[in-house]
Design an enzyme around this catalytic site. Structure first.
Site, short mmCIF file in Angstrom:
data_model
loop_
_atom_site.label_atom_id
_atom_site.label_comp_id
_atom_site.label_asym_id
_atom_site.label_seq_id
_atom_site.Cartn_x
_atom_site.Cartn_y
_atom_site.Cartn_z
N ILE A 172 0.82 -1.20 0.00
CA ILE A 172 0.00 0.00 0.00
C ILE A 172 0.86 1.26 0.00
O ILE A 172 0.58 2.22 -0.71
CB ILE A 172 -0.97 -0.01 1.20
CG1 ILE A 172 -2.01 -1.12 1.03
CG2 ILE A 172 -1.67 1.34 1.35
CD1 ILE A 172 -2.92 -1.32 2.23
N ASP A 208 11.47 3.50 4.53
CA ASP A 208 11.23 2.11 4.96
C ASP A 208 12.46 1.63 5.72
O ASP A 208 13.55 2.18 5.56
CB ASP A 208 10.97 1.21 3.75
CG ASP A 208 10.16 -0.03 4.10
OD1 ASP A 208 8.97 -0.08 3.77
OD2 ASP A 208 10.73 -0.96 4.71
N ASP A 227 13.80 3.62 10.53
CA ASP A 227 13.23 2.67 11.48
C ASP A 227 12.22 3.45 12.33
O ASP A 227 12.62 4.21 13.22
CB ASP A 227 14.32 2.06 12.35
CG ASP A 227 13.77 1.10 13.40
OD1 ASP A 227 12.54 0.89 13.45
OD2 ASP A 227 14.59 0.58 14.19
N ASN A 283 2.31 4.81 7.20
CA ASN A 283 1.84 3.54 6.67
C ASN A 283 2.60 2.32 7.21
O ASN A 283 2.07 1.22 7.20
CB ASN A 283 1.96 3.57 5.14
CG ASN A 283 1.61 2.25 4.51
OD1 ASN A 283 0.44 1.87 4.42
ND2 ASN A 283 2.62 1.52 4.06
N SER A 320 -6.66 -0.26 9.73
CA SER A 320 -7.15 -1.55 9.26
C SER A 320 -8.59 -1.67 9.72
O SER A 320 -9.00 -1.02 10.70
CB SER A 320 -6.31 -2.69 9.88
OG SER A 320 -6.98 -3.93 9.76
N TYR A 348 -2.08 -6.71 17.26
CA TYR A 348 -2.28 -5.97 16.02
C TYR A 348 -3.59 -5.17 16.07
O TYR A 348 -3.61 -3.97 15.76
CB TYR A 348 -2.30 -6.94 14.84
CG TYR A 348 -2.42 -6.27 13.49
CD1 TYR A 348 -1.30 -5.77 12.84
CD2 TYR A 348 -3.66 -6.16 12.86
CE1 TYR A 348 -1.39 -5.16 11.60
CE2 TYR A 348 -3.77 -5.55 11.61
CZ TYR A 348 -2.63 -5.06 10.98
OH TYR A 348 -2.74 -4.45 9.76
N LYS A 389 -4.16 -1.07 16.05
CA LYS A 389 -4.95 -0.40 15.02
C LYS A 389 -6.15 0.32 15.63
O LYS A 389 -6.53 1.42 15.19
CB LYS A 389 -5.41 -1.41 13.96
CG LYS A 389 -4.26 -1.99 13.14
CD LYS A 389 -3.48 -0.90 12.41
CE LYS A 389 -2.39 -1.47 11.51
NZ LYS A 389 -1.66 -0.42 10.78
N THR A 430 -1.53 -7.91 -0.11
CA THR A 430 -0.16 -7.50 0.15
C THR A 430 0.54 -8.66 0.88
O THR A 430 -0.07 -9.69 1.14
CB THR A 430 -0.09 -6.25 1.04
OG1 THR A 430 -0.54 -6.58 2.36
CG2 THR A 430 -0.96 -5.13 0.47
#
Length: 249
Positions: A16, A35, A56, A83, A133, A146, A150, A181
């Site tokens: 994404i 990244d 990082d 992201n 998400s 996770y 989110k 992904t």
């Protein structure tokens, strides 16, 4: 839509993040890819012709340096896409505190970490878009850390929108659903979208009304819109890009 805008996208080596960066450039923006994966980032930079910064997001020093390098390259900053994230399949009954804290640092605290570093450069007419998400809204098995991160990101988006508004900065979020992904590849190597339960529940029986998983490119329109002047009076909101998943029960 983004002519003259200068944008930093984290987690942009693939998926994404990379799709959003390419779409933002096509919309007229100057974009830097960030990244932690230096090799994949270099490949993405070569593929797109966009400048790259190794960052990082879990390390404050790396974030400060990365944002500084981005501002130097672009001559300023008008937009930020938070992201970068990591997947985790920990069950609430067994996930240990160290792993839980690691996932929260990467998926939740990093939003604040990078945004605070970018804050002085965004004042006046900046826009921040956080990638969340649909797990920010729903519980899912084996996703304790996770989903918690989110879900926290959703309310952090609202809190940042309120606190940053006096500085002229808008903050919104995009919540992708089932997108093709590398995060769709489960711990055992199985692609989630190819499992029989996914094909039955989400496609055949219509839990996803559009009856297909999404692509990274399906997500880009929401990001470009929220980064643009077309969304000038929108802040503290979250757009679900999920094929209708959150419209069902």
């Amino acid at each position: 839509m983004l002519d003259g805008r200068r944008i930093l996208v984290t987690g942009a080596a693939r998926g994404i993040g990379l799709a959003v960066a390419v779409a933002a450039r096509k919309a007229g923006a100057a974009v830097v890819l960030a990244d932690i994966d230096a090799a994949a980032l270099a490949a993405a930079g070569e593929q797109t012709g966009l400048p790259v910064v190794v960052m990082d997001i879990a390390n404050a020093g790396s974030v400060t340096a990365g944002v500084g390098e981005t501002v130097e390259r672009l001559g300023g900053l008008d937009g930020l896409v938070n992201n970068a994230a990591m997947l985790d399949e920990g069950n609430a009954a067994t996930v240990n505190e160290r792993r839980f804290a690691e996932v929260l640092s990467v998926n939740l605290t990093s939003i604040l970490r990078v945004s605070q570093a970018a804050l002085p450069h965004l004042e006046g007419s900046g826009a921040i878009v956080n990638t969340l998400s649909t797990q920010a809204m729903f519980g899912q098995r084996n996703s304790a850390a996770y989903a918690t991160a989110k879900g926290g990101g959703l309310n952090l988006t609202r809190a940042m929108a309120v606190d940053f508004a006096p500085r002229g900065i808008r903050v919104n979020a995009v919540a992708p659903g089932f997108i093709d992904t590398r995060m769709a590849v489960m711990a055992d190597g199985t692609h989630e979208h190819e499992t029989q339960w996914f094909r039955d529940v989400y496609l055949a029986y219509g839990k996803i009304p559009l009856q297909r998983p999404g692509t990274p490119e399906d997500c880009t329109g929401a990001f470009v819109f929220l980064l643009s002047a077309a969304a000038a009076y929108i802040t503290g909101q979250c757009i679900a890009v999920d094929g209708g998943l959150t419209a069902t029960y």
